[in-house]
Design a protein around this motif. Structure first.
Motif, mmCIF file in Angstrom:
data_model
loop_
_atom_site.group_PDB
_atom_site.id
_atom_site.type_symbol
_atom_site.label_atom_id
_atom_site.label_comp_id
_atom_site.label_asym_id
_atom_site.label_seq_id
_atom_site.Cartn_x
_atom_site.Cartn_y
_atom_site.Cartn_z
ATOM 1 N N ALA A 66 27.005 7.871 -7.306
ATOM 2 C CA ALA A 66 26.456 7.029 -6.220
ATOM 3 C C ALA A 66 26.474 5.586 -6.629
ATOM 4 C CB ALA A 66 25.108 7.315 -5.946
ATOM 5 N N CYS A 67 26.920 5.308 -7.843
ATOM 6 C CA CYS A 67 26.816 3.890 -8.408
ATOM 7 C C CYS A 67 27.985 3.360 -9.182
ATOM 8 C CB CYS A 67 25.513 3.604 -9.157
ATOM 9 S SG CYS A 67 24.807 2.227 -9.103
ATOM 10 N N LEU A 68 29.243 3.659 -8.406
ATOM 11 C CA LEU A 68 30.568 3.512 -9.239
ATOM 12 C C LEU A 68 30.609 1.915 -9.413
ATOM 13 C CD1 LEU A 68 32.575 6.111 -7.418
ATOM 14 C CD2 LEU A 68 31.782 6.179 -9.538
ATOM 15 N N GLU A 69 30.360 1.039 -8.423
ATOM 16 C CA GLU A 69 30.698 -0.236 -8.650
ATOM 17 C C GLU A 69 30.032 -1.053 -9.820
ATOM 18 O OE1 GLU A 69 28.723 0.123 -5.488
ATOM 19 O OE2 GLU A 69 30.151 1.866 -5.394
ATOM 20 N N THR A 70 28.835 -0.640 -9.826
ATOM 21 C CA THR A 70 27.953 -1.292 -10.965
ATOM 22 C C THR A 70 27.375 -0.229 -11.761
ATOM 23 O OG1 THR A 70 27.110 -2.752 -9.194
ATOM 24 C CG2 THR A 70 25.536 -2.460 -11.070
ATOM 25 N N PRO A 71 27.656 -0.122 -13.023
ATOM 26 C CA PRO A 71 27.346 0.759 -14.149
ATOM 27 C C PRO A 71 25.544 0.757 -13.968
ATOM 28 C CG PRO A 71 28.329 -0.990 -15.272
ATOM 29 C CD PRO A 71 28.222 -1.166 -13.828
ATOM 30 N N LEU A 72 25.281 2.036 -14.235
ATOM 31 C CA LEU A 72 23.917 2.255 -14.406
ATOM 32 C C LEU A 72 23.079 1.889 -15.700
ATOM 33 C CD1 LEU A 72 23.605 5.924 -12.779
ATOM 34 C CD2 LEU A 72 22.986 3.753 -11.645
ATOM 35 N N LEU A 73 21.899 1.676 -15.853
ATOM 36 C CA LEU A 73 21.409 1.218 -17.104
ATOM 37 C C LEU A 73 20.565 2.495 -17.516
ATOM 38 C CD1 LEU A 73 20.025 -1.971 -15.962
ATOM 39 C CD2 LEU A 73 21.921 -1.992 -17.055
ATOM 40 N N LEU A 74 21.103 3.313 -18.609
ATOM 41 C CA LEU A 74 20.638 4.595 -18.885
ATOM 42 C C LEU A 74 19.554 4.413 -20.330
ATOM 43 C CD1 LEU A 74 23.589 6.816 -18.922
ATOM 44 C CD2 LEU A 74 21.796 6.457 -16.935
ATOM 45 N N TYR A 75 18.242 4.816 -19.938
ATOM 46 C CA TYR A 75 17.347 4.875 -20.959
ATOM 47 C C TYR A 75 16.756 6.204 -21.180
ATOM 48 C CZ TYR A 75 17.168 -0.014 -19.984
ATOM 49 O OH TYR A 75 17.570 -1.386 -20.116
ATOM 50 N N PRO A 76 17.402 7.084 -22.337
ATOM 51 C CA PRO A 76 16.832 8.308 -22.626
ATOM 52 C C PRO A 76 15.305 8.108 -23.345
ATOM 53 C CG PRO A 76 18.405 7.454 -24.310
ATOM 54 C CD PRO A 76 18.383 6.551 -23.070
ATOM 55 N N ALA A 77 14.735 9.267 -22.917
ATOM 56 C CA ALA A 77 13.283 8.973 -23.180
ATOM 57 C C ALA A 77 12.795 10.520 -23.258
ATOM 58 C CB ALA A 77 12.322 8.317 -22.314
ATOM 59 N N GLU A 78 11.664 10.970 -24.190
ATOM 60 C CA GLU A 78 11.142 12.308 -24.014
ATOM 61 C C GLU A 78 10.416 12.514 -22.591
ATOM 62 O OE1 GLU A 78 6.807 12.331 -25.751
ATOM 63 O OE2 GLU A 78 8.284 11.934 -27.259
ATOM 64 N N LEU A 79 10.415 13.729 -22.261
ATOM 65 C CA LEU A 79 9.937 14.094 -20.987
ATOM 66 C C LEU A 79 8.444 14.105 -20.918
ATOM 67 C CD1 LEU A 79 12.437 16.985 -20.032
ATOM 68 C CD2 LEU A 79 12.125 14.532 -18.808
ATOM 69 N N SER A 80 7.851 13.064 -20.782
ATOM 70 C CA SER A 80 6.235 12.800 -21.020
ATOM 71 C C SER A 80 5.854 11.291 -20.307
ATOM 72 C CB SER A 80 5.812 13.002 -22.403
ATOM 73 O OG SER A 80 6.375 11.863 -23.092
ATOM 74 N N VAL A 81 4.721 11.306 -20.008
ATOM 75 C CA VAL A 81 4.098 9.719 -19.498
ATOM 76 C C VAL A 81 4.461 8.886 -21.004
ATOM 77 C CG1 VAL A 81 2.169 8.595 -19.191
ATOM 78 C CG2 VAL A 81 2.244 11.052 -18.349
ATOM 79 N N THR A 82 4.164 9.419 -22.166
ATOM 80 C CA THR A 82 4.547 8.239 -23.370
ATOM 81 C C THR A 82 6.134 7.928 -23.204
ATOM 82 O OG1 THR A 82 2.633 9.306 -24.451
ATOM 83 C CG2 THR A 82 4.205 8.057 -25.809
ATOM 84 N N GLY A 83 6.799 9.080 -22.988
ATOM 85 C CA GLY A 83 8.484 8.774 -22.976
ATOM 86 C C GLY A 83 8.770 7.850 -21.939
ATOM 87 N N GLY A 84 8.020 7.984 -20.779
ATOM 88 C CA GLY A 84 8.291 6.676 -19.460
ATOM 89 C C GLY A 84 7.869 5.670 -19.964
ATOM 90 N N ALA A 85 6.394 5.415 -20.541
ATOM 91 C CA ALA A 85 6.249 4.246 -20.967
ATOM 92 C C ALA A 85 7.260 3.546 -22.024
ATOM 93 C CB ALA A 85 4.613 4.066 -21.403
ATOM 94 N N THR A 86 7.616 4.223 -22.973
ATOM 95 C CA THR A 86 8.387 3.668 -23.944
ATOM 96 C C THR A 86 9.730 3.122 -23.591
ATOM 97 O OG1 THR A 86 7.572 5.310 -25.692
ATOM 98 C CG2 THR A 86 9.751 4.434 -26.213
ATOM 99 N N ALA A 87 10.368 3.925 -22.466
ATOM 100 C CA ALA A 87 11.487 3.538 -21.589
ATOM 101 C C ALA A 87 11.192 2.207 -21.108
ATOM 102 C CB ALA A 87 11.897 4.587 -20.851
ATOM 103 N N ALA A 88 10.029 2.300 -20.398
ATOM 104 C CA ALA A 88 9.687 0.980 -19.658
ATOM 105 C C ALA A 88 9.645 -0.399 -20.469
ATOM 106 C CB ALA A 88 8.505 1.185 -18.893
ATOM 107 N N ARG A 89 9.283 -0.385 -21.541
ATOM 108 C CA ARG A 89 8.832 -1.524 -22.589
ATOM 109 C C ARG A 89 10.611 -1.662 -22.912
ATOM 110 N NH1 ARG A 89 4.550 1.516 -24.266
ATOM 111 N NH2 ARG A 89 5.598 2.595 -25.916
ATOM 112 N N ALA A 90 11.438 -0.811 -23.080
ATOM 113 C CA ALA A 90 12.814 -1.425 -23.454
ATOM 114 C C ALA A 90 13.330 -1.800 -22.075
ATOM 115 C CB ALA A 90 13.787 -0.112 -23.730
ATOM 116 N N ILE A 91 13.129 -1.180 -20.738
ATOM 117 C CA ILE A 91 13.741 -1.859 -19.773
ATOM 118 C C ILE A 91 13.214 -3.204 -19.359
ATOM 119 C CG2 ILE A 91 13.600 -1.550 -17.114
ATOM 120 C CD1 ILE A 91 13.404 1.371 -17.814
#
Length: 194
Positions: A101-126
């Motif tokens: 769905a996003c061929l023109e602009t590359p997506l920014l991928l942030y791997p994280a563990e499947l948890s609330v903490t994982g989401g918060a860790t990815a958010a800090r990087a974002i």
């Protein structure tokens, strides 16, 4: 090896069929199903090309729809928070759909563990990337699970970012509490196909 060992153990105990949570891409599993001549089904995943019937949802199509929705809302740069890809067919399919769905602009991928903490860790990087690289700044975060999205939401709120005014956050799974968060989480309800 474990994906083949657990079903083998169940079959030696007399199981008449197998229901597995993912499409197992292990030749030993397919040989086991053929040797015991038993039915096998995969849940939480829909794939017409799978070697046995699947019951679930088309992860790639749903992720593609989510990215198109965010693009229609005006978001050009979208960060994707996802779980481990090598161990999870569903996550790999979701990323592939999002990329379609996003061929023109590359997506920014942030791997994280499947948890609330994982989401918060990815958010800090974002948010760190957003503050240091204006060209790569994203305005939306699509999380491949509501649990991760909650972690992103918490981290955004700690930074006093307004959702959705400053950053949009979208989850995946439509868990019951997503409607009760503040603000309510935009999320994807998965429709079952078979």
């Amino acid at each position: 090896a474990l994906e083949a060992q657990y079903p083998r153990d169940l079959l030696t105990l007399g199981a008449d069929g197998l229901i597995v949570p993912v499409v197992l891409r292990v030749p030993a599993f397919d040989k086991l199903v053929d040797r015991f001549e038993i039915p096998a089904r995969a849940t939480s995943y829909f794939d017409q090309e799978a070697p046995y019937p699947t019951i679930g949802y088309d992860n790639a199509a749903v992720a593609e729809m989510a990215v198109r929705y965010l693009r229609d809302c005006g978001h050009q740069r979208i960060a994707i928070v996802h779980g481990p890809v090598p161990e999870n067919d569903r996550i790999a399919a979701r990323i592939a759909g999002a990329e379609r769905a996003c061929l023109e602009t590359p997506l920014l991928l942030y791997p994280a563990e499947l948890s609330v903490t994982g989401g918060a860790t990815a958010a800090r990087a974002i948010f760190q990337d957003n503050s240091t690289d204006r060209a790569a700044r994203c305005s939306a975060v699509l999380c491949m699970s509501d649990v991760q999205a909650l972690g992103v939401l918490f981290d955004a709120q700690r930074r006093e970012l307004r959702v959705p005014e400053d950053i949009s956050i979208m989850g995946f799974d439509d868990l019951e509490w997503s409607r009760e968060s503040n603000p309510p989480l935009t999320t994807i309800r998965l429709q079952i196909s078979s």
